[in-house]
Scaffold this active site. Structure first.
Site, PDB file in Angstrom:
ATOM      1  N   ASP A  94       0.782  -1.082  -0.035  1.00  0.00           N
ATOM      2  CA  ASP A  94       0.063  -0.005   0.001  1.00  0.00           C
ATOM      3  C   ASP A  94       0.896   1.264   0.124  1.00  0.00           C
ATOM      4  OD1 ASP A  94      -1.623   2.201   0.571  1.00  0.00           O
ATOM      5  OD2 ASP A  94      -2.739   1.192   2.051  1.00  0.00           O
ATOM      6  N   THR A 133     -11.033   3.627 -16.258  1.00  0.00           N
ATOM      7  CA  THR A 133     -12.128   4.470 -16.946  1.00  0.00           C
ATOM      8  C   THR A 133     -13.275   3.652 -17.709  1.00  0.00           C
ATOM      9  OG1 THR A 133     -10.538   4.099 -18.793  1.00  0.00           O
ATOM     10  CG2 THR A 133     -10.382   6.149 -17.540  1.00  0.00           C
ATOM     11  N   TYR A 141      -9.043  14.639  -7.704  1.00  0.00           N
ATOM     12  CA  TYR A 141      -8.152  14.171  -8.610  1.00  0.00           C
ATOM     13  C   TYR A 141      -7.249  15.056  -9.327  1.00  0.00           C
ATOM     14  CZ  TYR A 141      -6.517  10.807 -12.422  1.00  0.00           C
ATOM     15  OH  TYR A 141      -5.751  10.230 -13.074  1.00  0.00           O
ATOM     16  N   LYS A 157      -3.076  15.314  -9.179  1.00  0.00           N
ATOM     17  CA  LYS A 157      -2.283  15.043 -10.398  1.00  0.00           C
ATOM     18  C   LYS A 157      -1.409  16.393 -10.722  1.00  0.00           C
ATOM     19  CE  LYS A 157      -2.910  10.846 -11.125  1.00  0.00           C
ATOM     20  NZ  LYS A 157      -1.880   9.574 -10.909  1.00  0.00           N
TER      21      LYS A 157
HETATM   22  N1  NAD Z   1      -6.826   5.209 -17.156  1.00  0.00           N
HETATM   23  C1  NAD Z   1      -6.592   6.379 -17.508  1.00  0.00           C
HETATM   24  O1  NAD Z   1      -7.476   6.897 -18.483  1.00  0.00           O
HETATM   25  C2  NAD Z   1      -5.517   7.236 -16.801  1.00  0.00           C
HETATM   26  C3  NAD Z   1      -5.391   8.410 -17.401  1.00  0.00           C
HETATM   27  C4  NAD Z   1      -4.629   9.362 -17.094  1.00  0.00           C
HETATM   28  C5  NAD Z   1      -3.631   8.967 -15.733  1.00  0.00           C
HETATM   29  N2  NAD Z   1      -4.196   7.816 -15.255  1.00  0.00           N
HETATM   30  C6  NAD Z   1      -3.131   7.220 -14.058  1.00  0.00           C
HETATM   31  O2  NAD Z   1      -2.449   6.150 -14.449  1.00  0.00           O
HETATM   32  C7  NAD Z   1      -2.131   5.457 -13.051  1.00  0.00           C
HETATM   33  C8  NAD Z   1      -2.796   4.213 -13.434  1.00  0.00           C
HETATM   34  O3  NAD Z   1      -4.393   4.048 -13.954  1.00  0.00           O
HETATM   35  P1  NAD Z   1      -4.816   2.897 -14.382  1.00  0.00           P
HETATM   36  O4  NAD Z   1      -5.781   3.214 -15.243  1.00  0.00           O
HETATM   37  O5  NAD Z   1      -3.885   1.690 -14.777  1.00  0.00           O
HETATM   38  O6  NAD Z   1      -5.788   2.327 -13.216  1.00  0.00           O
HETATM   39  P2  NAD Z   1      -6.202   0.977 -12.721  1.00  0.00           P
HETATM   40  O7  NAD Z   1      -7.269   1.218 -11.731  1.00  0.00           O
HETATM   41  O8  NAD Z   1      -6.407   0.029 -13.766  1.00  0.00           O
HETATM   42  O9  NAD Z   1      -4.787   0.471 -11.860  1.00  0.00           O
HETATM   43  C9  NAD Z   1      -4.344   1.260 -10.529  1.00  0.00           C
HETATM   44  C10 NAD Z   1      -3.637   0.292  -9.829  1.00  0.00           C
HETATM   45  O10 NAD Z   1      -2.940   0.840  -8.643  1.00  0.00           O
HETATM   46  C11 NAD Z   1      -3.266  -0.114  -7.558  1.00  0.00           C
HETATM   47  N3  NAD Z   1      -3.402   0.815  -6.380  1.00  0.00           N
HETATM   48  C12 NAD Z   1      -4.601   1.489  -6.084  1.00  0.00           C
HETATM   49  N4  NAD Z   1      -4.271   1.930  -4.903  1.00  0.00           N
HETATM   50  C13 NAD Z   1      -2.967   1.515  -4.442  1.00  0.00           C
HETATM   51  C14 NAD Z   1      -2.452   1.710  -3.198  1.00  0.00           C
HETATM   52  N5  NAD Z   1      -2.812   2.485  -2.058  1.00  0.00           N
HETATM   53  N6  NAD Z   1      -1.119   0.996  -3.033  1.00  0.00           N
HETATM   54  C15 NAD Z   1      -0.737   0.342  -4.319  1.00  0.00           C
HETATM   55  N7  NAD Z   1      -1.412   0.078  -5.349  1.00  0.00           N
HETATM   56  C16 NAD Z   1      -2.462   0.855  -5.448  1.00  0.00           C
HETATM   57  C17 NAD Z   1      -4.518  -0.908  -8.005  1.00  0.00           C
HETATM   58  O11 NAD Z   1      -4.648  -1.972  -7.007  1.00  0.00           O
HETATM   59  C18 NAD Z   1      -4.340  -1.167  -9.370  1.00  0.00           C
HETATM   60  O12 NAD Z   1      -3.567  -2.286  -9.647  1.00  0.00           O
HETATM   61  C19 NAD Z   1      -3.101   6.232 -11.975  1.00  0.00           C
HETATM   62  O13 NAD Z   1      -2.293   7.034 -11.408  1.00  0.00           O
HETATM   63  C20 NAD Z   1      -3.925   7.255 -12.826  1.00  0.00           C
HETATM   64  O14 NAD Z   1      -4.330   8.163 -12.097  1.00  0.00           O
HETATM   65  C21 NAD Z   1      -4.726   7.064 -15.739  1.00  0.00           C
END
Ligand code: NAD
Length: 252
Positions: free
Chosen positions: A68, A198, A160, A164
């Site tokens: 975590d 998303t 959020y 960021k």
């Molecule tokens: N998907 C998008 O469109 C998008 C766009 C811009 C930025 N992001 C950023 O990219 C990153 C990854 O997003 P994603 O789409 O892969 O999300 P996701 O939800 O698919 O994956 C996120 C991962 O982070 C893990 N996680 C959450 N809380 C945690 C914690 N406290 N400790 C350790 N792990 C933790 C979850 O278990 C998961 O495996 C994030 O920071 C998100 O804000 C995503």
């Protein structure tokens, strides 16, 4: 595979799912020697086999460390897990959460949770990994995953976007602090990508014009992380790479 990350020992938070998973797999394809997947659970939120199994099939060593990122003890364990491979040289912080909610529905607990994971968790990992690199006299790279949400403001997700925006400045400041140690720090700003995060969020709902007119595939962001972590980016630090299909700089 072109071997851009030959010999790297990587630590990827959030590496079980979505963008972190795609980044982990691209790092393995590019010759990373070993990868620590630091996440709450090994199973991908989107389904499928655990990331470490796929990394091993690609010929790299891999270990999952239940982490975590808001807990310093967990963070230190994740960084120490890389020592068995010679010590971390490349970090990507992809652990993060998104909560879309109208302004007056956001609770204090929601705000604290988003800031704890997206901001404090990013800082704890970057600080601990940098400490390990400096103590081990290892040069390397840190990539912080921010978001288009930290570049363009949306009333749908005030905490959020705030988190960021903080990650952007954290990356630039860390780039300054760590340059004397040969550690480059950059920020990766994805647009709307197809991941569990998303699911159900349409581009129309966000009201953003995307020049390429589609959401992105996680591998398209992972390629940016490979570039930033690789020697191709040897003169790139304390800056940001947008991979948003053309949102941030368009009107409407
Ligand atoms: N998907 C998008 O469109 C998008 C766009 C811009 C930025 N992001 C950023 O990219 C990153 C990854 O997003 P994603 O789409 O892969 O999300 P996701 O939800 O698919 O994956 C996120 C991962 O982070 C893990 N996680 C959450 N809380 C945690 C914690 N406290 N400790 C350790 N792990 C933790 C979850 O278990 C998961 O495996 C994030 O920071 C998100 O804000 C995503």
């Amino acid at each position: 595979m072109t071997g851009l990350l030959e010999g790297a020992v990587a630590l990827v938070t959030g590496g079980s799912s979505g963008l972190g998973r795609a980044i982990t797999l691209r790092f393995a394809e590019e010759g990373a020697k070993a990868i620590v997947v630091a996440d709450l659970q090994p199973e991908p939120l989107e389904g499928g086999r655990p990331t470490v199994e796929l990394v091993e099939e690609l010929g790299a060593e891999a270990v999952f460390v239940k982490t975590d990122v808001t807990r310093s003890d967990d963070v230190h364990q994740a960084v120490e897990a890389a020592d068995q491979f010679g010590g971390v040289t490349s970090v990507v912080t992809s652990a993060g959460i998104l909560r879309n909610a109208a302004l007056f529905d956001i609770t204090e607990a929601d705000f604290d949770r988003i800031m704890a994971i997206n901001v404090k968790g990013t800082f704890l990992i970057a600080q601990a990994a940098a400490r390990s690199m400096v103590d081990g006299a290892r040069e390397g790279s840190i990539v912080l995953v921010s978001s288009i949400g930290g570049v363009r403001a949306s009333g749908l997700n005030v905490p959020y976007g705030t988190s960021k925006g903080a990650v952007n400045l954290m990356g630039f400041a860390l780039g300054d602090a760590l340059a004397p140690h040969g550690i480059r720090v950059n920020v990766l700003q994805p647009g709307v990508m197809n991941t569990a995060m998303t699911k159900g969020v349409g581009l129309e709902e966000l009201g953003w014009k995307v020049a390429l007119n589609r959401a992105g595939d996680p591998r398209e962001v992972a390629n940016g992380a490979v570039f930033l972590a690789s020697p191709l980016a040897s003169y790139v630090t304390a800056t940001a790479l947008l991979a948003d299909g053309g949102i941030a700089n368009l009107i409407g």
